[in-house]
Design an enzyme around this catalytic site. Structure first.
Site, PDB file in Angstrom:
ATOM      1  N   HIS A   1       0.829  -1.211   0.000  1.00  0.00           N
ATOM      2  CA  HIS A   1       0.000   0.000   0.000  1.00  0.00           C
ATOM      3  C   HIS A   1       0.865   1.264   0.000  1.00  0.00           C
ATOM      4  O   HIS A   1       2.056   1.242   0.330  1.00  0.00           O
ATOM      5  CB  HIS A   1      -0.936   0.018   1.211  1.00  0.00           C
ATOM      6  CG  HIS A   1      -0.221   0.118   2.532  1.00  0.00           C
ATOM      7  ND1 HIS A   1       0.329   1.300   3.007  1.00  0.00           N
ATOM      8  CD2 HIS A   1       0.034  -0.816   3.478  1.00  0.00           C
ATOM      9  CE1 HIS A   1       0.882   1.102   4.188  1.00  0.00           C
ATOM     10  NE2 HIS A   1       0.726  -0.184   4.486  1.00  0.00           N
TER      11      HIS A   1
ATOM     12  N   HIS B   1       0.697  -5.492   3.060  1.00  0.00           N
ATOM     13  CA  HIS B   1       1.557  -4.691   3.927  1.00  0.00           C
ATOM     14  C   HIS B   1       2.991  -5.214   3.908  1.00  0.00           C
ATOM     15  O   HIS B   1       3.236  -6.370   3.557  1.00  0.00           O
ATOM     16  CB  HIS B   1       1.010  -4.727   5.353  1.00  0.00           C
ATOM     17  CG  HIS B   1      -0.437  -4.348   5.443  1.00  0.00           C
ATOM     18  ND1 HIS B   1      -0.865  -3.072   5.741  1.00  0.00           N
ATOM     19  CD2 HIS B   1      -1.577  -5.084   5.259  1.00  0.00           C
ATOM     20  CE1 HIS B   1      -2.185  -3.033   5.739  1.00  0.00           C
ATOM     21  NE2 HIS B   1      -2.640  -4.253   5.448  1.00  0.00           N
TER      22      HIS B   1
END
Length: 213
Positions: A9, A149
């Site tokens: 992200h 992540h």
């Protein structure tokens, strides 16, 4: 051919300030929003069949940019969520080092051995991420994007390459980077790792995430 793109992200303020994230809901900052748009442009010429994302807001924002660029819907999957850092969440590296000096050193130099106070271990994260990866990649051919992540993706890459989690820190994945793996003759092969060409092409900042995981 089964082809999977692993997308970290975009940047958040907690990334920028070196604050531990995890299950906390932290939105993308202005830089992260531009990075997410650049990540979306990466896929305009790639025929994705599906997009999966961690359900955390920062990942879903990034996945939404990819969705808008490709016309494919986003499916949230808890298996790709960030590691639960328990009592460390919302704290800076300096505060964590002050309160848990030995555990903090272990996280830097022996992360495989760490269980966050009230949180998860890398092994737990790898297990759930691998189960989710196998479920969405299918193995029957197709092109899939997964937004997740830093910690989760590095743990997953160790699993894909059959590496012990002691190698966890040997992968660097900056915000909004794209990595590509393909299933070839029954094994996963890395074709691109930490690709940031889309960020550089758009003049976006390429953040250094070292020591901010």
């Amino acid at each position: 051919m089964t082809q999977v793109f692993l997308i970290r992200h975009g940047e958040t303020e907690w990334n920028r300030l070196g604050i531990f994230r995890g299950t906390s809901e932290v939105p993308l900052n202005a830089t992260g929003k531009r990075q997410a748009q650049a990540a979306g442009r990466y896929f305009t010429a790639i025929p994705l069949q599906s997009i999966y994302s961690s359900p955390r807001a920062r990942a879903l924002e990034t996945a939404t940019a990819v969705s808008q660029a490709t016309g494919k819907a986003v499916a949230g999957d808890e298996g790709f969520a960030d590691i639960d850092r328990g009592e460390w969440e919302g704290l800076s590296h300096e505060k964590v080092k002050e309160r848990w000096p030995a555990l903090y050193d272990s996280w830097l130099y022996a992360p495989k051995e760490v269980r966050f106070p009230g949180g998860e271990t890398l092994e737990t994260v790898q297990r759930r991420a691998w189960q989710a990866f196998r479920r969405v990649s299918g193995g029957a051919g197709g092109t899939v994007a997964i937004v997740s992540h830093h910690v989760t993706l590095r743990a997953l890459l160790c699993g894909l390459l059959d590496l012990d989690l002691s190698h966890f820190r040997q992968f660097e994945l900056v915000p909004a980077s794209v990595s590509e793996v393909r299933l070839e003759h029954g094994i996963w092969v890395i074709h691109h790792l930490n690709d940031t060409r889309h960020l550089a092409a758009g003049g976006e900042e390429i953040a250094d995430s070292k020591n901010k995981a």
